[in-house]
Scaffold this active site. Structure first.
Site, mmCIF file in Angstrom:
data_model
loop_
_atom_site.group_PDB
_atom_site.id
_atom_site.type_symbol
_atom_site.label_atom_id
_atom_site.label_comp_id
_atom_site.label_asym_id
_atom_site.label_seq_id
_atom_site.Cartn_x
_atom_site.Cartn_y
_atom_site.Cartn_z
ATOM 1 N N ASP A 14 25.616 39.649 29.591
ATOM 2 C CA ASP A 14 24.655 38.563 29.778
ATOM 3 C C ASP A 14 23.234 39.009 29.453
ATOM 4 O O ASP A 14 22.482 38.291 28.796
ATOM 5 C CB ASP A 14 24.736 38.057 31.220
ATOM 6 C CG ASP A 14 23.764 36.929 31.498
ATOM 7 O OD1 ASP A 14 23.695 35.984 30.669
ATOM 8 O OD2 ASP A 14 23.064 36.976 32.526
ATOM 9 N N CYS A 40 43.451 36.807 48.042
ATOM 10 C CA CYS A 40 42.896 38.102 48.449
ATOM 11 C C CYS A 40 42.350 37.974 49.869
ATOM 12 O O CYS A 40 41.723 36.979 50.205
ATOM 13 C CB CYS A 40 41.750 38.525 47.524
ATOM 14 S SG CYS A 40 42.275 39.400 46.064
ATOM 15 N N HIS A 41 42.582 38.989 50.646
ATOM 16 C CA HIS A 41 42.037 38.994 52.001
ATOM 17 C C HIS A 41 40.533 39.222 51.939
ATOM 18 O O HIS A 41 40.072 40.064 51.170
ATOM 19 C CB HIS A 41 42.688 40.108 52.828
ATOM 20 C CG HIS A 41 44.121 39.867 53.111
ATOM 21 N ND1 HIS A 41 45.118 40.199 52.209
ATOM 22 C CD2 HIS A 41 44.748 39.310 54.179
ATOM 23 C CE1 HIS A 41 46.294 39.867 52.719
ATOM 24 N NE2 HIS A 41 46.094 39.323 53.911
#
Length: 157
Positions: free
Chosen positions: A128, A77-78
């Site tokens: 979480d 990914c850039h």
């Protein structure tokens, strides 16, 4: 159709976006979280706070932070400097938690992965923060809802 991240020899490769046109691009992604009734009831009343802070507010911050770091998390990914990113959390008619992440940029590449990572991490943060009450939490799905800019627009029907 060829995979864009595989070169002619079958090796992983970053897409060369150097010749692409700079356009305004936006993507919206969504994650659905299923919570047991006892946890859901507390969240709907905004009563649930953990030692880590308010659940939804913390998830929103986590989602935005994750979207900004997508280029560090997903190979090939850039790295992008987002123009904007937002995360919203609501309940749908089925009493599911709907996490939606919108990412926007004016650039040569799209922001679908940033929106998907933002929605995913926000959903994981909800898990979480609520897991002490139940491990029956399910992140049902994460999907692209829409994208604009670039070669092809997309909108889920």
């Amino acid at each position: 159709m060829d995979l864009t991240h595989i070169d002619s020899k079958g090796n992983p490769a970053m897409v060369d976006v150097g010749t692409k046109q700079v356009t305004a691009r936006k993507a919206v992604a969504q994650s659905i979280v299923l919570l047991p009734d006892e946890v859901l009831t507390l969240l709907e009343g905004d009563e649930l706070r953990s030692k880590k802070g308010p659940v939804f507010q913390t998830a929103i911050i986590a989602g935005i932070m994750a979207a900004k770091k997508t280029g560090e998390l997903i190979p090939l990914c850039h790295p992008l400097g987002l123009d904007n990113c937002s995360v919203t959390i609501s309940f749908n008619a089925e009493r599911e938690v709907v996490v939606e992440c919108t990412a926007a940029i004016t650039a040569r590449t799209g922001v679908e992965m940033e929106a998907l990572v933002g929605a995913s991490i926000a959903a994981l943060t909800i898990y979480d923060m609520c897991k002490a009450m139940s491990h029956s939490i399910v992140i049902k799905e994460t999907r692209l809802v829409e994208k604009t800019g670039g070669k092809n627009d997309f909108k889920r029907a």
